[in-house]
Enzyme design. Structure first.
Site, short mmCIF file in Angstrom:
data_model
loop_
_atom_site.label_atom_id
_atom_site.label_comp_id
_atom_site.label_asym_id
_atom_site.label_seq_id
_atom_site.Cartn_x
_atom_site.Cartn_y
_atom_site.Cartn_z
N GLY A 148 -2.16 0.12 23.12
CA GLY A 148 -3.10 1.35 22.28
C GLY A 148 -1.95 2.87 22.68
N THR A 149 -1.37 3.25 23.43
CA THR A 149 -0.67 4.56 22.86
C THR A 149 -0.07 4.55 21.94
OG1 THR A 149 1.75 3.53 23.35
CG2 THR A 149 0.69 3.57 25.00
N TYR A 193 1.14 -1.45 0.10
CA TYR A 193 0.09 -0.36 -0.06
C TYR A 193 0.82 1.34 -0.09
CZ TYR A 193 -3.76 2.99 1.66
OH TYR A 193 -4.74 4.68 1.33
N ASN A 252 -14.27 -0.43 13.25
CA ASN A 252 -14.13 -1.61 14.59
C ASN A 252 -15.15 -1.51 15.54
OD1 ASN A 252 -13.76 -3.90 12.28
ND2 ASN A 252 -11.14 -3.68 13.38
N PHE A 253 -13.57 -0.22 16.46
CA PHE A 253 -14.54 0.40 17.98
C PHE A 253 -15.81 0.51 17.60
CE2 PHE A 253 -9.93 1.80 19.06
CZ PHE A 253 -9.68 0.13 18.91
P1 NAD Z 1 -12.81 1.95 0.18
O1 NAD Z 1 -11.55 1.61 0.61
O2 NAD Z 1 -14.08 2.23 1.31
O3 NAD Z 1 -12.54 2.72 -1.36
C1 NAD Z 1 -11.72 1.67 -2.23
C2 NAD Z 1 -12.81 1.66 -3.78
O4 NAD Z 1 -12.23 1.73 -4.68
C3 NAD Z 1 -13.67 1.27 -3.13
O5 NAD Z 1 -14.73 0.45 -3.76
C4 NAD Z 1 -13.31 -0.67 -3.96
O6 NAD Z 1 -14.48 -1.39 -4.42
C5 NAD Z 1 -12.43 0.30 -4.92
N1 NAD Z 1 -11.12 -0.34 -6.06
C6 NAD Z 1 -10.63 -0.95 -5.42
N2 NAD Z 1 -9.44 -1.37 -5.81
C7 NAD Z 1 -9.86 -1.39 -7.56
C8 NAD Z 1 -9.70 -1.50 -8.81
N3 NAD Z 1 -8.55 -2.20 -9.42
N4 NAD Z 1 -10.64 -1.22 -9.94
C9 NAD Z 1 -11.60 -0.36 -9.94
N5 NAD Z 1 -11.68 0.32 -7.93
C10 NAD Z 1 -10.83 -0.56 -7.75
O7 NAD Z 1 -10.89 3.05 1.42
P2 NAD Z 1 -11.47 4.71 1.51
O8 NAD Z 1 -10.91 4.84 3.04
O9 NAD Z 1 -12.75 5.42 0.38
O10 NAD Z 1 -10.29 5.16 0.20
C11 NAD Z 1 -11.18 5.98 -1.24
C12 NAD Z 1 -9.37 6.13 -1.36
O11 NAD Z 1 -8.41 7.43 -0.76
C13 NAD Z 1 -7.70 4.93 -1.77
O12 NAD Z 1 -7.33 5.43 -2.12
C14 NAD Z 1 -7.47 5.13 0.05
O13 NAD Z 1 -6.12 4.70 -0.48
C15 NAD Z 1 -7.59 6.68 0.09
N6 NAD Z 1 -7.50 7.47 1.71
C16 NAD Z 1 -8.07 7.28 2.26
C17 NAD Z 1 -7.90 7.42 3.97
C18 NAD Z 1 -8.50 6.82 4.34
O14 NAD Z 1 -8.73 6.87 5.88
N7 NAD Z 1 -10.00 7.12 4.23
C19 NAD Z 1 -6.81 8.06 3.70
C20 NAD Z 1 -5.88 8.05 2.89
C21 NAD Z 1 -5.84 7.52 1.81
N1 UDP Z 2 -6.45 -0.65 15.38
C1 UDP Z 2 -6.69 -1.11 16.42
N2 UDP Z 2 -7.79 -1.84 16.51
C2 UDP Z 2 -8.77 -2.07 15.87
C3 UDP Z 2 -8.01 -1.37 14.29
C4 UDP Z 2 -7.04 -0.96 14.24
O1 UDP Z 2 -6.03 -0.87 17.76
O2 UDP Z 2 -9.29 -3.58 15.68
C5 UDP Z 2 -5.54 -0.16 15.09
C6 UDP Z 2 -4.26 0.00 14.79
O3 UDP Z 2 -2.83 -0.74 14.97
C7 UDP Z 2 -3.40 1.48 14.26
C8 UDP Z 2 -4.88 2.41 14.38
O4 UDP Z 2 -5.70 2.09 15.01
O5 UDP Z 2 -2.27 1.66 15.07
C9 UDP Z 2 -5.21 2.65 13.02
O6 UDP Z 2 -5.51 1.64 11.69
P1 UDP Z 2 -6.11 1.56 11.06
O7 UDP Z 2 -6.43 0.62 10.44
O8 UDP Z 2 -7.67 2.53 11.12
O9 UDP Z 2 -5.50 2.47 10.06
P2 UDP Z 2 -3.68 2.48 9.79
O10 UDP Z 2 -3.00 2.35 10.90
O11 UDP Z 2 -3.60 2.69 8.46
O12 UDP Z 2 -3.95 4.39 10.28
#
Ligand code: NAD
Ligand code: UDP
Ligand code: UDP
Length: 312
Positions: free
Chosen positions: A207-208, A145, A190-191
């Site tokens: 959880g820190t 990723y 999840n929470f």
């Molecule tokens: P999400 O998993 O809900 O949405 C991703 C969407 O992309 C889904 O609808 C999935 O079916 C589609 N998808 C995945 N692979 C595909 C492919 N090969 N072709 C066509 N469609 C595809 O996640 P989200 O939280 O909505 O994230 C959307 C975008 O924002 C992502 O690119 C993610 O990396 C970025 N982003 C999200 C967060 C966040 O906190 N939510 C943070 C940083 C970046």
């Molecule tokens: N996390 C957690 N319990 C869960 C899911 C995630 O303690 O059920 C923690 C995880 O280890 C991370 C933080 O919460 O430290 C955020 O996780 P998330 O997957 O939401 O996003 P990211 O790690 O990509 O920022």
């Protein structure tokens, strides 16, 4: 003037909110998705609108259409889902970026990349400004990723420098809200689901570790403002909420707001889990006059109400 706008990943959590907002503003919207983590329920209220079109397509394959703007969001975002098929994840980020940039180049469209705070890895600089290059493992379980998203940023910059493609790169920090899938696997959903079902709240590690949580409406506002900046602005630009919480504090807020009797349990911390994360949003404040408006308790309240309709 009405624009035709392509949203890849449009049936996902963020994409579904973006499609709704762009339609509301009078645009013609094409929602492209392969439904890996997204689903049609997220966009059910948009179906039937003559300005809304759904396309089942995978961005790793070329796609031809005539559009004015592209928001490139296609990519699973939850560690559980992006680690399920890591090779597919990196193909989606890299080949998806190449195809969407090729499309933008051919039709002279403006294209915005949904990049991520993950490009900062487990950061040594805190909070993270856009100028920080990050601390990322190339060979760990999160690398499919993180490195995929880093490579996508590189491709965006090179298409801009080499082919004059009009690009915008935003780095999104942890965002939550309605339309997250109950089994998305990220911490906020999840929470909340665990609290509503009276199941144990699963904290990974002690959880820190910290995250800074942004409510979806603030992100959508920031995203659209970035897309509408002058062509000379390309980013990258952080879009996130700088209020930082430990994961333990998040668990406590969710328990308080749901009134749940769930118990907190501690599970193993997955490898490469960043210890801290908080955006420096000086650039967004100065350039866009933007800052987050919805703070954690209010955003959690709205998200809890949404999940009550899904899991109870
Ligand atoms: P999400 O998993 O809900 O949405 C991703 C969407 O992309 C889904 O609808 C999935 O079916 C589609 N998808 C995945 N692979 C595909 C492919 N090969 N072709 C066509 N469609 C595809 O996640 P989200 O939280 O909505 O994230 C959307 C975008 O924002 C992502 O690119 C993610 O990396 C970025 N982003 C999200 C967060 C966040 O906190 N939510 C943070 C940083 C970046
Ligand atoms: N996390 C957690 N319990 C869960 C899911 C995630 O303690 O059920 C923690 C995880 O280890 C991370 C933080 O919460 O430290 C955020 O996780 P998330 O997957 O939401 O996003 P990211 O790690 O990509 O920022
Ligand atoms: N591409 C696409 N839609 C288009 C134009 C291009 O999916 O409308 C794909 C094309 O198949 C190619 C990629 O985008 O694989 C990159 O296109 P570019 O023109 O940059 O590269 P080239 O075709 O020269 O390899």
């Amino acid at each position: 003037m009405m624009k035709r706008i392509l949203v890849t990943g449009g049936a996902g959590f963020i994409g579904s909110h973006l499609c709704a907002r762009l339609l509301n503003e009078g645009n013609d919207v094409i929602c492209l998705d392969n439904y890996f983590t997204g689903n049609k329920e997220n966009i059910i209220s948009l179906i039937g609108n003559p300005h809304f079109e759904m396309v089942r397509h995978d961005v790793i394959h070329p796609y031809y259409v005539e559009v004015d703007q592209i928001y490139n969001l296609a990519c699973p975002a939850s560690p559980v889902h992006y680690q399920y098929n890591p090779i597919k994840t990196i193909k989606t980020s890299v080949m998806g970026a190449i195809n969407m940039l090729g499309l933008a180049k051919r039709v002279n469209a403006k294209i915005l990349q949904a990049s991520t705070s993950e490009i900062y890895g487990d950061p040594f600089v805190h909070p993270q400004p856009e100028s920080y290059w990050g601390n990322v493992n190339t060979i760990g379980i999160r690398s499919c990723y993180d490195e995929g998203k880093r490579c996508a940023e590189t491709l965006f910059m090179d298409y801009h420098r080499q082919n004059n493609v009009k690009i915008k790169i935003i780095r999104i920090f942890n965002t939550y809200g309605p339309n997250m899938h109950p089994s998305d696997g990220r911490v906020v959903s999840n929470f909340i689901v665990q609290a509503l079902k009276s199941e144990n709240i699963t904290i990974y590690g002690e959880g820190t570790q910290t995250r800074s949580f942004q409510y979806i409406d603030d992100l959508i506002e920031g995203m659209i403002r970035v897309m509408n900046t002058d062509d000379s602005f390309i980013g990258p630009i952080n879009i996130g909420n700088p209020n930082e919480f430990t994961i333990m504090q998040l668990a406590e807020r969710v328990l308080a707001l749901t009134g749940s009797k769930s118990k907190i349990v501690k599970l193993d911390l997955p490898s490469d889990d960043p210890q801290q994360r908080k955006p420096d949003i000086t650039l967004a404040r100065n350039l866009l006059g933007w800052e987050p408006k919805v703070q954690l308790d209010k955003g959690l309240g709205k998200t809890i109400n949404y999940f009550k309709t899904k899991v109870l």
